[in-house]
Motif scaffolding. Structure first.
Motif, PDB file in Angstrom:
ATOM      1  N   ASN A 145      -4.878  -7.229   9.320  1.00 47.14           N
ATOM      2  CA  ASN A 145      -4.124  -7.059  10.560  1.00 47.14           C
ATOM      3  C   ASN A 145      -3.008  -8.100  10.581  1.00 47.14           C
ATOM      4  N   LEU A 146      -1.769  -7.649  10.799  1.00 44.61           N
ATOM      5  CA  LEU A 146      -0.603  -8.539  10.733  1.00 44.61           C
ATOM      6  C   LEU A 146      -0.070  -8.944  12.101  1.00 44.61           C
ATOM      7  N   SER A 147      -0.844  -8.730  13.144  1.00 45.60           N
ATOM      8  CA  SER A 147      -0.340  -8.964  14.498  1.00 45.60           C
ATOM      9  C   SER A 147      -0.306 -10.435  14.896  1.00 45.60           C
ATOM     10  N   MET A 148      -0.883 -11.341  14.068  1.00 44.80           N
ATOM     11  CA  MET A 148      -0.879 -12.763  14.399  1.00 44.80           C
ATOM     12  C   MET A 148       0.109 -13.566  13.543  1.00 44.80           C
ATOM     13  N   ILE A 149       0.968 -12.895  12.799  1.00 48.42           N
ATOM     14  CA  ILE A 149       1.875 -13.586  11.874  1.00 48.42           C
ATOM     15  C   ILE A 149       2.820 -14.515  12.652  1.00 48.42           C
ATOM     16  N   GLU A 150       2.843 -15.768  12.255  1.00 53.64           N
ATOM     17  CA  GLU A 150       3.773 -16.739  12.830  1.00 53.64           C
ATOM     18  C   GLU A 150       4.952 -17.021  11.899  1.00 53.64           C
ATOM     19  N   ILE A 151       4.706 -16.917  10.583  1.00 49.97           N
ATOM     20  CA  ILE A 151       5.741 -17.203   9.589  1.00 49.97           C
ATOM     21  C   ILE A 151       5.731 -16.090   8.547  1.00 49.97           C
ATOM     22  N   LEU A 152       6.891 -15.504   8.288  1.00 52.82           N
ATOM     23  CA  LEU A 152       7.053 -14.466   7.266  1.00 52.82           C
ATOM     24  C   LEU A 152       8.031 -14.969   6.212  1.00 52.82           C
ATOM     25  N   VAL A 153       7.608 -14.937   4.945  1.00 54.39           N
ATOM     26  CA  VAL A 153       8.435 -15.424   3.841  1.00 54.39           C
ATOM     27  C   VAL A 153       8.650 -14.304   2.835  1.00 54.39           C
ATOM     28  N   LEU A 154       9.886 -14.121   2.417  1.00 55.83           N
ATOM     29  CA  LEU A 154      10.214 -13.179   1.354  1.00 55.83           C
ATOM     30  C   LEU A 154      10.726 -13.994   0.171  1.00 55.83           C
ATOM     31  N   ASP A 155       9.924 -14.078  -0.891  1.00 53.63           N
ATOM     32  CA  ASP A 155      10.319 -14.851  -2.067  1.00 53.63           C
ATOM     33  C   ASP A 155      10.883 -13.914  -3.131  1.00 53.63           C
ATOM     34  N   GLU A 156      11.861 -14.409  -3.901  1.00 55.62           N
ATOM     35  CA  GLU A 156      12.561 -13.591  -4.901  1.00 55.62           C
ATOM     36  C   GLU A 156      13.091 -12.321  -4.245  1.00 55.62           C
ATOM     37  N   ALA A 157      13.858 -12.509  -3.192  1.00 55.23           N
ATOM     38  CA  ALA A 157      14.328 -11.377  -2.390  1.00 55.23           C
ATOM     39  C   ALA A 157      15.164 -10.399  -3.202  1.00 55.23           C
ATOM     40  N   ASP A 158      15.974 -10.892  -4.137  1.00 56.74           N
ATOM     41  CA  ASP A 158      16.802  -9.995  -4.933  1.00 56.74           C
ATOM     42  C   ASP A 158      15.949  -9.083  -5.796  1.00 56.74           C
ATOM     43  N   GLN A 159      14.863  -9.624  -6.362  1.00 51.72           N
ATOM     44  CA  GLN A 159      13.978  -8.808  -7.194  1.00 51.72           C
ATOM     45  C   GLN A 159      13.255  -7.761  -6.371  1.00 51.72           C
ATOM     46  N   MET A 160      12.978  -8.066  -5.117  1.00 48.26           N
ATOM     47  CA  MET A 160      12.344  -7.087  -4.236  1.00 48.26           C
ATOM     48  C   MET A 160      13.198  -5.818  -4.152  1.00 48.26           C
ATOM     49  N   LEU A 161      14.508  -6.004  -4.006  1.00 50.41           N
ATOM     50  CA  LEU A 161      15.382  -4.843  -3.916  1.00 50.41           C
ATOM     51  C   LEU A 161      15.492  -4.130  -5.255  1.00 50.41           C
ATOM     52  N   ASP A 162      15.509  -4.895  -6.361  1.00 50.20           N
ATOM     53  CA  ASP A 162      15.580  -4.287  -7.681  1.00 50.20           C
ATOM     54  C   ASP A 162      14.397  -3.352  -7.920  1.00 50.20           C
ATOM     55  N   LEU A 163      13.233  -3.716  -7.398  1.00 53.58           N
ATOM     56  CA  LEU A 163      12.033  -2.916  -7.595  1.00 53.58           C
ATOM     57  C   LEU A 163      11.890  -1.805  -6.558  1.00 53.58           C
ATOM     58  N   GLY A 164      12.834  -1.680  -5.680  1.00 56.83           N
ATOM     59  CA  GLY A 164      12.784  -0.610  -4.700  1.00 56.83           C
ATOM     60  C   GLY A 164      11.780  -0.815  -3.600  1.00 56.83           C
ATOM     61  N   PHE A 165      11.589  -2.069  -3.176  1.00 58.62           N
ATOM     62  CA  PHE A 165      10.613  -2.377  -2.130  1.00 58.62           C
ATOM     63  C   PHE A 165      11.185  -2.256  -0.720  1.00 58.62           C
ATOM     64  N   ILE A 166      12.438  -1.864  -0.582  1.00 58.51           N
ATOM     65  CA  ILE A 166      13.092  -1.944   0.715  1.00 58.51           C
ATOM     66  C   ILE A 166      12.346  -1.160   1.792  1.00 58.51           C
ATOM     67  N   HIS A 167      11.854   0.044   1.470  1.00 58.80           N
ATOM     68  CA  HIS A 167      11.150   0.842   2.483  1.00 58.80           C
ATOM     69  C   HIS A 167       9.825   0.191   2.855  1.00 58.80           C
ATOM     70  N   ALA A 168       9.125  -0.369   1.856  1.00 58.52           N
ATOM     71  CA  ALA A 168       7.866  -1.063   2.135  1.00 58.52           C
ATOM     72  C   ALA A 168       8.117  -2.298   2.996  1.00 58.52           C
ATOM     73  N   LEU A 169       9.203  -3.019   2.702  1.00 57.30           N
ATOM     74  CA  LEU A 169       9.525  -4.224   3.472  1.00 57.30           C
ATOM     75  C   LEU A 169       9.785  -3.876   4.938  1.00 57.30           C
ATOM     76  N   LYS A 170      10.561  -2.849   5.166  1.00 56.07           N
ATOM     77  CA  LYS A 170      10.864  -2.453   6.540  1.00 56.07           C
ATOM     78  C   LYS A 170       9.596  -2.019   7.276  1.00 56.07           C
ATOM     79  N   LYS A 171       8.690  -1.369   6.561  1.00 56.18           N
ATOM     80  CA  LYS A 171       7.439  -0.933   7.166  1.00 56.18           C
ATOM     81  C   LYS A 171       6.594  -2.145   7.552  1.00 56.18           C
ATOM     82  N   ILE A 172       6.540  -3.147   6.665  1.00 52.39           N
ATOM     83  CA  ILE A 172       5.756  -4.354   6.945  1.00 52.39           C
ATOM     84  C   ILE A 172       6.344  -5.127   8.115  1.00 52.39           C
ATOM     85  N   VAL A 173       7.666  -5.223   8.153  1.00 53.53           N
ATOM     86  CA  VAL A 173       8.320  -5.966   9.238  1.00 53.53           C
ATOM     87  C   VAL A 173       8.011  -5.336  10.590  1.00 53.53           C
ATOM     88  N   ARG A 174       7.861  -4.031  10.631  1.00 50.85           N
ATOM     89  CA  ARG A 174       7.513  -3.360  11.894  1.00 50.85           C
ATOM     90  C   ARG A 174       6.094  -3.699  12.331  1.00 50.85           C
TER      91      ARG A 174
END
Length: 458
Positions: A145-174
């Motif tokens: 359950n992610l409803s208590m998150i106080e700090i969110l970190v995205l490491d190697e952000a450029d590689q995240m996009l290279d691997l096509g994680f953008i839709h997963a990232l947006k889903k997690i952020v919601r």
């Protein structure tokens, strides 16, 4: 300046001293005070400059100061990473830095038992390090359950996009609270990453230690022009004649990595490969043998190499130049870590010269050219004769083999008429999937395949 002068608490300073760290790196010096104030941050720094400590240390202190109790299946800090190896590395660092702060840490990524992930999260943890695909699986099955998150970190952000994680990232952020601290860290910062950061960060501080894609100053770089067919002999000769401690060899494809390992073995050089087709135990074993120096040559693809943080890597060989210029920066950043020097040698065939031009444009420097070793052709012929005697004819690159020798072709997608529940087609489909061979049902009632596209990339 010491870590204590940055405002870090005594337990964190003590943990750093236990690891032998006394002075902060530039990215740590400029980031830690901003993060202790609770600001969002966009951090840009070369690989190997201490980005992990830059976000883990102040985050542990803020979590401690808040004093909240974590609930079962929840976490308070979420770190997203593109690969399993990087996730493991970040978690190990978090455990070391938080050893005197009583911080609990867990990892969630593909290639491991999802039941273990459920058990690790059953009581809740302070810091969770995860890859996006497996994290979403666990959330949808009710294990996290992610409803208590106080700090969110995205490491190697450029590689995240290279691997096509953008839709997963947006889903997690919601899924995480709107009120949170958000941090982006990367070695390169293309325009796409800045655009993504603007969607997730609120009035962020920006810390840029070096211009994007500037290569490490302590890396002695060179390029050797050769034919594609000569690269294997060239690699063997250099590994044999140079004072190599540990060496990383980069290929563009998984099949290429396996082929290099096989040909090196035929030349009497022991090596292992690490890439996405390897199981998690195979990847961990290869990395352990590399770290110990028992097998000091590791052949890797770009994706698998993220998170390889091994001291003592003296050489990086670009067996094949990357077709994305920014990847070159990440590759050579595997050497010259923690203040050491290193050497990066690129092999460039005629068809790779456009890649070399792009790399020099992105890094804003001309890579010096080295000549082939003396008597290279003679040595290459001797190696080939020895290899053929040992293992037979060299395997052709997979892309050069006839279709009949590449294994079965992937079946094309069918577009059969949709089956209705009451039809014979519908009954046959229900019978076929009921035994577990088809889509599995999640706790929420939705059918999902095993991990999705993003999880496959991990």
């Amino acid at each position: 300046m010491s870590f204590a002068h940055l405002g870090l608490a005594e337990p964190l300073v003590r943990a750093l001293e236990a690891k032998g760290y006394t002075e902060p790196t530039p990215i740590q010096r400029d980031s830690i005070p901003q993060l202790l104030e609770g600001r969002d941050l966009l951090g840009i720094a070369q690989t190997g400059t201490g980005k992990t400590a830059a976000f883990v240390l102040p985050s542990i202190q803020r979590l401690n100061d808040a004093g909240k109790r974590v609930l079962p299946t929840h976490c308070r800090m979420l770190v997203l990473a593109p690969t399993r190896e990087l996730a493991s590395q970040i978690a190990d660092s978090a455990r070391a830095y938080g050893q005197f702060s009583k911080m609990s840490v867990a990892t969630v990524f593909g290639g491991t038992s999802i039941n273990k992930n459920r058990a690790d999260m059953s009581r809740g943890v302070d810091i969770l390090v995860a890859t996006p695909g497996r994290l979403i699986d666990c959330v949808e099955q009710g294990y996290i359950n992610l409803s208590m998150i106080e700090i969110l970190v995205l490491d190697e952000a450029d590689q995240m996009l290279d691997l096509g994680f953008i839709h997963a990232l947006k889903k997690i952020v919601r899924m995480v609270p709107r009120k949170r601290q958000t941090l982006f860290f990367s070695a390169t910062m293309p325009v796409a990453i800045r655009d993504l950061a603007s969607q997730f960060l609120i009035d962020p501080a920006t810390v840029s230690i070096k211009p994007a894609a500037t290569t490490a100053e302590r890396v002695d770089q060179s390029v050797v022009f050769c034919n594609q067919s000569e690269k294997q002999a060239l690699l063997t000769i250099l590994l044999r004649d140079m004072p190599v401690d540990r060496a990383l060899v980069f290929t563009r494809t998984k099949h290429g990595a396996d082929r290099v390992v096989k040909l090196l073995a035929g030349n009497g050089v022991a090596a292992n490969a690490i890439h996405g087709n390897k199981s998690q135990p195979q990847r961990e074993r290869a990395l352990a043998l590399f770290k110990s120096g028992e097998v000091p040559i590791l052949v890797a693809t770009d994706i698998a190499a993220r998170g390889i943080d091994v001291s003592g890597v003296s050489h990086v060989f670009n067996f094949e130049l990357p077709n994305v210029a920014e990847q070159y920066v990440h590759r050579i950043g595997r050497t010259a870590r923690a203040g050491r020097s290193g050497e990066a040698i690129a092999f460039c065939a005629d068809d790779e010269k456009p890649y070399l031009k792009d790399i020099e444009k992105v890094t804003r420097q001309k890579i010096p050219v080295s000549e082939l070793p003396e008597d290279f052709l003679k040595q290459a012929e001797q190696l080939k004769a020895q290899r053929v005697k040992t293992m037979g004819a060299d395997p052709a690159p997979r892309e050069d083999r006839p279709r009949s020798q590449r294994g079965p072709a992937r079946p094309k997608a069918s577009h059969a008429p949709r089956a209705t529940p009451g039809s014979a087609q519908g009954r046959n489909y229900a019978n076929a999937t009921a035994g577990g061979g088809g889509a599995r049902r999640s706790r929420g009632g939705r059918g999902r395949g095993r991990g999705g596209a993003a999880a496959t990339a991990q």
